[in-house]
Design a protein around this motif. Structure first.
Motif, PDB file in Angstrom:
ATOM      1  N   TRP A 111      65.402 109.827  47.389  1.00 35.37           N
ATOM      2  CA  TRP A 111      65.138 108.685  46.098  1.00 35.37           C
ATOM      3  C   TRP A 111      63.914 108.815  45.836  1.00 35.37           C
ATOM      4  N   ILE A 112      63.895 109.507  44.451  1.00 39.54           N
ATOM      5  CA  ILE A 112      62.775 109.705  43.620  1.00 39.54           C
ATOM      6  C   ILE A 112      62.277 108.422  42.568  1.00 39.54           C
ATOM      7  N   PRO A 113      61.395 107.773  42.705  1.00 41.11           N
ATOM      8  CA  PRO A 113      61.152 106.719  41.823  1.00 41.11           C
ATOM      9  C   PRO A 113      60.583 107.342  40.367  1.00 41.11           C
ATOM     10  N   SER A 114      61.077 107.072  39.333  1.00 46.88           N
ATOM     11  CA  SER A 114      61.250 107.633  38.158  1.00 46.88           C
ATOM     12  C   SER A 114      60.722 107.015  36.874  1.00 46.88           C
ATOM     13  N   GLU A 115      60.014 107.123  35.779  1.00 47.66           N
ATOM     14  CA  GLU A 115      60.176 106.966  34.547  1.00 47.66           C
ATOM     15  C   GLU A 115      60.677 107.679  33.565  1.00 47.66           C
ATOM     16  N   LEU A 116      61.760 107.374  32.761  1.00 48.66           N
ATOM     17  CA  LEU A 116      62.432 108.352  31.705  1.00 48.66           C
ATOM     18  C   LEU A 116      62.107 108.075  30.336  1.00 48.66           C
ATOM     19  N   HIS A 117      61.185 107.608  29.799  1.00 45.75           N
ATOM     20  CA  HIS A 117      61.112 107.054  28.385  1.00 45.75           C
ATOM     21  C   HIS A 117      59.691 106.812  28.159  1.00 45.75           C
ATOM     22  N   THR A 118      58.817 107.883  27.751  1.00 48.59           N
ATOM     23  CA  THR A 118      57.359 107.823  27.481  1.00 48.59           C
ATOM     24  C   THR A 118      57.100 108.257  26.337  1.00 48.59           C
ATOM     25  N   HIS A 119      55.588 107.624  25.825  1.00 46.18           N
ATOM     26  CA  HIS A 119      55.354 108.325  24.540  1.00 46.18           C
ATOM     27  C   HIS A 119      53.635 108.580  24.824  1.00 46.18           C
ATOM     28  N   THR A 120      53.087 109.508  23.776  1.00 43.88           N
ATOM     29  CA  THR A 120      51.558 109.711  23.970  1.00 43.88           C
ATOM     30  C   THR A 120      51.104 109.803  22.650  1.00 43.88           C
ATOM     31  N   LEU A 121      49.886 110.058  22.493  1.00 51.65           N
ATOM     32  CA  LEU A 121      49.396 110.176  21.229  1.00 51.65           C
ATOM     33  C   LEU A 121      49.895 111.151  20.196  1.00 51.65           C
ATOM     34  N   HIS A 122      50.747 111.893  20.743  1.00 50.02           N
ATOM     35  CA  HIS A 122      51.528 112.895  19.998  1.00 50.02           C
ATOM     36  C   HIS A 122      52.507 112.310  19.066  1.00 50.02           C
ATOM     37  N   SER A 123      53.026 111.054  19.241  1.00 44.73           N
ATOM     38  CA  SER A 123      53.693 110.230  18.402  1.00 44.73           C
ATOM     39  C   SER A 123      53.046 108.998  18.407  1.00 44.73           C
ATOM     40  N   ASP A 124      53.862 107.849  18.840  1.00 45.63           N
ATOM     41  CA  ASP A 124      53.047 106.687  18.470  1.00 45.63           C
ATOM     42  C   ASP A 124      52.578 105.780  19.657  1.00 45.63           C
ATOM     43  N   GLY A 125      52.458 106.519  20.880  1.00 47.55           N
ATOM     44  CA  GLY A 125      51.879 106.113  22.103  1.00 47.55           C
ATOM     45  C   GLY A 125      50.212 105.865  21.737  1.00 47.55           C
ATOM     46  N   LYS A 126      49.576 105.021  22.757  1.00 39.32           N
ATOM     47  CA  LYS A 126      48.245 104.956  22.883  1.00 39.32           C
ATOM     48  C   LYS A 126      47.549 105.470  24.037  1.00 39.32           C
ATOM     49  N   GLN A 127      48.181 106.755  24.350  1.00 36.94           N
ATOM     50  CA  GLN A 127      47.780 107.112  25.654  1.00 36.94           C
ATOM     51  C   GLN A 127      47.800 108.714  25.463  1.00 36.94           C
ATOM     52  N   THR A 128      47.086 109.423  26.257  1.00 37.44           N
ATOM     53  CA  THR A 128      47.071 110.864  26.502  1.00 37.44           C
ATOM     54  C   THR A 128      48.249 111.254  27.719  1.00 37.44           C
ATOM     55  N   LEU A 129      48.548 112.283  27.486  1.00 41.16           N
ATOM     56  CA  LEU A 129      49.411 113.109  28.864  1.00 41.16           C
ATOM     57  C   LEU A 129      48.706 112.753  29.961  1.00 41.16           C
ATOM     58  N   GLU A 130      47.680 112.808  30.175  1.00 44.30           N
ATOM     59  CA  GLU A 130      46.628 112.839  31.283  1.00 44.30           C
ATOM     60  C   GLU A 130      46.752 111.321  31.729  1.00 44.30           C
ATOM     61  N   GLU A 131      46.382 110.543  30.814  1.00 48.90           N
ATOM     62  CA  GLU A 131      46.258 109.023  31.034  1.00 48.90           C
ATOM     63  C   GLU A 131      47.687 108.511  31.534  1.00 48.90           C
ATOM     64  N   LEU A 132      48.841 108.957  31.013  1.00 47.45           N
ATOM     65  CA  LEU A 132      50.292 108.702  31.150  1.00 47.45           C
ATOM     66  C   LEU A 132      50.502 109.165  32.851  1.00 47.45           C
ATOM     67  N   ALA A 133      50.145 110.292  32.992  1.00 43.59           N
ATOM     68  CA  ALA A 133      50.297 110.574  34.469  1.00 43.59           C
ATOM     69  C   ALA A 133      49.480 109.942  35.465  1.00 43.59           C
ATOM     70  N   LEU A 140      66.158 108.393  41.293  1.00 39.74           N
ATOM     71  CA  LEU A 140      66.965 109.492  41.151  1.00 39.74           C
ATOM     72  C   LEU A 140      67.109 110.195  42.565  1.00 39.74           C
ATOM     73  N   GLY A 141      68.430 110.166  42.937  1.00 35.64           N
ATOM     74  CA  GLY A 141      68.884 110.883  44.158  1.00 35.64           C
ATOM     75  C   GLY A 141      68.874 112.226  44.352  1.00 35.64           C
ATOM     76  N   ILE A 142      68.013 113.127  44.820  1.00 34.69           N
ATOM     77  CA  ILE A 142      67.880 114.459  44.904  1.00 34.69           C
ATOM     78  C   ILE A 142      68.369 114.989  46.141  1.00 34.69           C
ATOM     79  N   HIS A 143      69.000 115.978  46.424  1.00 36.18           N
ATOM     80  CA  HIS A 143      69.471 116.692  47.557  1.00 36.18           C
ATOM     81  C   HIS A 143      68.414 117.672  48.046  1.00 36.18           C
ATOM     82  N   GLY A 144      68.105 117.618  49.288  1.00 35.56           N
ATOM     83  CA  GLY A 144      66.925 118.513  50.150  1.00 35.56           C
ATOM     84  C   GLY A 144      65.685 118.362  49.486  1.00 35.56           C
ATOM     85  N   GLU A 145      64.938 119.047  50.102  1.00 39.19           N
ATOM     86  CA  GLU A 145      63.272 119.115  49.777  1.00 39.19           C
ATOM     87  C   GLU A 145      62.952 119.934  48.785  1.00 39.19           C
ATOM     88  N   ALA A 146      62.386 119.471  47.398  1.00 35.61           N
ATOM     89  CA  ALA A 146      61.866 120.017  46.484  1.00 35.61           C
ATOM     90  C   ALA A 146      60.634 120.739  46.638  1.00 35.61           C
TER      91      ALA A 146
END
Length: 335
Positions: free
Chosen positions: A4-26, A193-199
């Protein structure tokens, strides 16, 4: 083996109306114990130019995506690398857009369908005509921070339940709609998210994450991880979230619910208490019990399971100064 992988599926950066870079988001995602995020800027995928470098730097796989932001609704598209032009589609043409997403191997879902719309939030309220709900892959039923107490999220959850009762198999997820990180932010929900096997490679995990949403192998929570499995009669075969259970009239079905309060425990506070655990189905509540706020397994039997249509687990209790739904699983389907 299911992971089970803890995930966030809805994000934004400075490339639209977010206030963070992709680096800051990650970096923020890693700090919150998230193991996967989706990049869903409004009507652009330009932030993904740094995708590979940022993934390697912060160890957080990034699902390529985009939030179609239109006058008639916002649609999240995941697992797509090529831009699909939303501007040529009117309120009755959304299935053509979904078709193009599927053509790329991606998935499409409704974002915050009951968010207040124009003129406060242009197009945030869903107004597209859905002619065939079978073509919709998922719905963001919990949106923004502390979503379980929000009226728009409660309406989306009720709509999803109604669609399940009509026989549609649509996955429910949460979405923070993440524009900025603040130290005093309210609690966000997390989509597991439930994924099968080791990725072993990030690209493999991303592909499996998209597939998990497609298959409904998903659990949503404000804190602890809630999962379940089922067993027919005394057989050795176990069915998981999102799977279809074929039953004869005389069959019995036992459902085992697992509660894990240790994963990501540093990122939420669950006080000692008795939690209310429900199994709900197409016929309403079919089992109810109270469990301690600690990790454990609880096996519940269903009466006349063949007529239930579907079954999911729901967890209620005291959290963040209110009594609320804390977590829910996607259903197993019963035929």
């Amino acid at each position: 083996m299911l992971k089970w992988i803890p995930s966030e599926l809805h994000t934004h950066t400075l490339h639209s109306d977010g206030k963070q870079t992709l680096e800051e988001l990650a970096q923020s995602a890693a700090d919150l114990g998230l193991e996967c995020i989706a990049m869903t800027d409004h009507n652009t995928q330009s932030a993904l130019v740094d995708q590979e470098r940022v993934q390697q730097q912060f160890g957080v796989p990034i699902i390529s995506g985009m939030e179609w932001t239109t006058f008639y609704g916002h649609m999240l598209t995941l697992g797509v690398d090529r831009f699909i032009d939303w501007r040529v589609l009117g309120p009755d043409d959304i299935h053509e857009g979904i078709r193009q997403v599927h053509e790329q191997g991606g998935i499409a879902g409704l974002a915050h369908p009951f968010r207040i719309g124009s003129p406060i939030c242009t197009g945030c309220f869903w107004e597209y005509t859905i002619q065939d709900w079978h073509e919709v892959d998922y719905i963001e039923v919990w949106s923004t921070l502390m979503p379980s107490i929000k009226r728009d999220s409660q309406r989306a959850f009720a709509m999803w339940t109604d669609l399940l009762n009509q026989g549609y198999r649509i996955t429910a997820v949460s979405g923070r709609d993440w524009h900025v990180s603040k130290p005093d932010d309210a609690l966000p929900a997390v989509t597991y998210l439930g994924i099968h096997g080791e990725a072993e490679e990030q690209e493999s995990l991303v592909n499996r994450a998209v597939e998990a949403i497609r298959l409904g192998s998903v659990s949503v929570t404000m804190g602890p991880l809630l999962t379940m499995s089922a067993q027919i009669n005394d057989s050795d075969k176990r069915y998981g979230i999102g799977e279809c259970v074929e039953l004869a009239v005389e069959d019995s079905l036992s459902v085992t619910v697992q509660l894990d309060v240790e994963t990501r425990a540093a990122h939420y506070n669950l006080e000692p208490q008795n939690l209310r655990l429900l199994l709900t189905s197409g016929q309403g509540v079919c089992s109810e019990t109270y469990i301690p706020a600690q990790s454990g397994e609880y096996t519940l039997s269903l009466q006349d399971p063949a007529g239930k249509g579907w079954v999911r687990a729901e967890l209620y209790g005291y959290m963040e100064d209110c009594v609320t739904m804390i977590a829910f699983t996607n259903p197993m389907y019963i035929t």
